[in-house]
Design an enzyme around this catalytic site. Structure first.
Site, PDB file in Angstrom:
ATOM      1  N   SER A  55      34.704  18.827 -24.203  1.00 27.74           N
ATOM      2  CA  SER A  55      35.939  17.987 -24.348  1.00 27.74           C
ATOM      3  C   SER A  55      35.934  17.103 -25.369  1.00 27.74           C
ATOM      4  CB  SER A  55      36.217  17.444 -22.914  1.00 27.74           C
ATOM      5  OG  SER A  55      36.478  18.334 -21.625  1.00 27.74           O
TER       6      SER A  55
ATOM      7  N   LYS B 124      43.459  19.813 -22.376  1.00 30.92           N
ATOM      8  CA  LYS B 124      42.249  19.265 -21.658  1.00 30.92           C
ATOM      9  C   LYS B 124      42.690  17.845 -21.219  1.00 30.92           C
ATOM     10  CE  LYS B 124      38.494  19.106 -19.003  1.00 30.92           C
ATOM     11  NZ  LYS B 124      37.187  19.320 -19.570  1.00 30.92           N
TER      12      LYS B 124
ATOM     13  N   LYS C 282      35.443   8.737 -20.878  1.00 31.06           N
ATOM     14  CA  LYS C 282      35.667   9.464 -22.396  1.00 31.06           C
ATOM     15  C   LYS C 282      36.997  10.173 -22.420  1.00 31.06           C
ATOM     16  CE  LYS C 282      33.866  13.201 -22.730  1.00 31.06           C
ATOM     17  NZ  LYS C 282      34.486  14.404 -23.040  1.00 31.06           N
TER      18      LYS C 282
END
Length: 296
Positions: free
Chosen positions: A100, A176, A245
Site C-alpha cells: 500500500s 486502497k 500510514k
C-alpha cells in the site's frame, strides 16, 4: 512441482507475504524469495522455494516479480537501491506490487522502472488481512495496463476472490486509500462503541451478534468488536502503524487533488495518538484502550 507454470518471485515475507507465498507454492509455481531477514523464508524453502541474496536476483528466472512491503520508502529501496530489482530487470518482465503506497510515488517509480529497464509495473494492493491471505479470498484492486493485469490474473486467482482493474498505474493505490479510510474510521468508531457499551453496563461481547444483519453490520464489527470486548490483542493480525500510514496517505492525496476528507484527517490524529502511547506495532483491536476509563 510443475515446470509448465511461469516462474515467480516474491519480496517481503511478512504477515501477508508469508501466507500469499505459501499459496503460490501450493499451486505449483516455481518461486524465488527475498526478505531483508532471511530467517523468515525458512518455512517456505522447506516447501521448495529458493531464497536469493538480493532483490536483483529475483529477476534471474522469474517472469513476474511480486512485492509486499511496508511502505513507499521500502519499495523504492528494494526496486532502485543497491542490489535492487532495477539491476536485474529486463523487458518482458512484470512487477506486481501488493504493498500500500502513495499513488503519485507509484506512478513515478513505474515510469522510472519502465524507462530504465523495460519492465512494466502493476500496482495491486489487497484487502482482507491475514485471514484473506491464508484462504486466498483477498480483494485485489489493480492499476496498470489491461494486458498486464490479464497476464497476472490466473496467478492472482490463487490469492484473491476478486481482481478489479481500476485504471492505469496508481489507480489501485487510490482505491486502497479509499478502502483504508473506511476500515480505519470503522475501527475507531467500533472502539468508541465497545467502550460506551461497557461504561453503560451493557455486555459489549454481545454487540456483534446483536447487530449482525442490520445496517451497522460489517466485517470489522464481527472481527474487531469481540476482540475489543475481550481485550484479545494477540496474535497481531495487522498493525496500528499500517492504518496510520494509510490514513496519512489519504490526507496527503486529498490535498493533492483538492478533496475534503475531514473524518479521515481526525482518524489519522487519533491513530497517531494511540501509536504514540506504544501501540504502533499492536493490533488495531487495542484502539478500545483509547476510550476505556483508566482503572483506579
Amino acid at each position: 512441482m510443475s515446470t509448465s507454470l511461469p516462474a515467480l518471485a516474491f519480496a517481503g515475507i511478512g504477515l501477508m507475504g508469508l501466507p500469499m507465498s505459501r499459496r503460490l507454492l501450493a499451486a505449483g509455481y516455481p518461486l524465488s524469495l527475498w526478505n531483508r531477514t532471511p530467517d523468515k523464508c525458512v518455512s517456505l524453502t522447506a516447501q521448495g522455494a529458493l531464497c536469493v541474496a538480493s532483490p536483483a536476483e529475483l529477476c534471474t528466472d522469474a517472469n513476474i516479480i511480486m512485492l509486499c512491503l511496508a511502505n513507499t520508502e521500502v519499495v523504492r529501496e528494494v526496486v532502485f537501491g543497491p542490489g535492487g530489482i532495477v539491476e536485474g530487470a529486463r523487458p518482458g518482465q512484470l512487477l506486481v506490487d501488493f504493498s500500500s503506497l502513495e499513488p503519485a510515488a507509484t506512478r513515478e517509480m513505474a515510469a522510472e522502472l519502465l524507462a530504465r529497464t523495460g519492465m512494466h509495473w502493476m500496482d495491486a494492493p489487497v484487502s482482507g488481512g491475514t485471514p484473506g491471505a491464508a484462504s486466498g479470498s483477498l480483494a485485489i484492486m489493480a492499476g496498470g495496463r489491461e494486458e498486464d493485469i490479464e497476464r497476472a490474473r490466473p496467478i492472482l486467482a490463487h490469492l484473491g476472490q476478486r481482481l478489479t482493474r481500476m485504471g492505469d498505474v496508481g489507480a489501485g493505490q487510490v482505491t486502497k486509500v479509499c478502502n483504508q479510510m473506511i476500515v480505519a474510521c470503522n475501527a475507531l468508531v467500533l472502539a468508541e462503541v465497545v467502550a460506551l457499551a461497557e461504561q453503560s453496563g451493557v455486555d459489549a461481547s454481545l454487540l456483534a451478534d446483536a447487530l449482525a444483519g442490520g445496517f451497522a453490520d460489517s466485517k470489522p464489527l464481527q472481527i474487531l468488536a469481540p476482540q475489543m470486548a475481550a481485550s484479545q490483542f494477540e496474535p497481531v493480525k495487522w498493525h496500528v502503524r499500517t492504518l496510520l500510514k494509510d490514513l496519512d496517505t489519504a490526507v496527503k492525496l486529498s490535498r493533492e487533488v483538492g478533496a475534503a476528507t475531514p473524518l479521515s484527517g481526525l482518524a489519522a490524529q487519533l491513530m497517531r495518538l494511540h501509536g504514540s502511547q506504544g501501540h504502533l506495532e499492536h493490533d488495531p483491536a487495542t484502539l478500545v484502550q483509547l476510550y476505556r476509563q483508566p482503572e483506579v
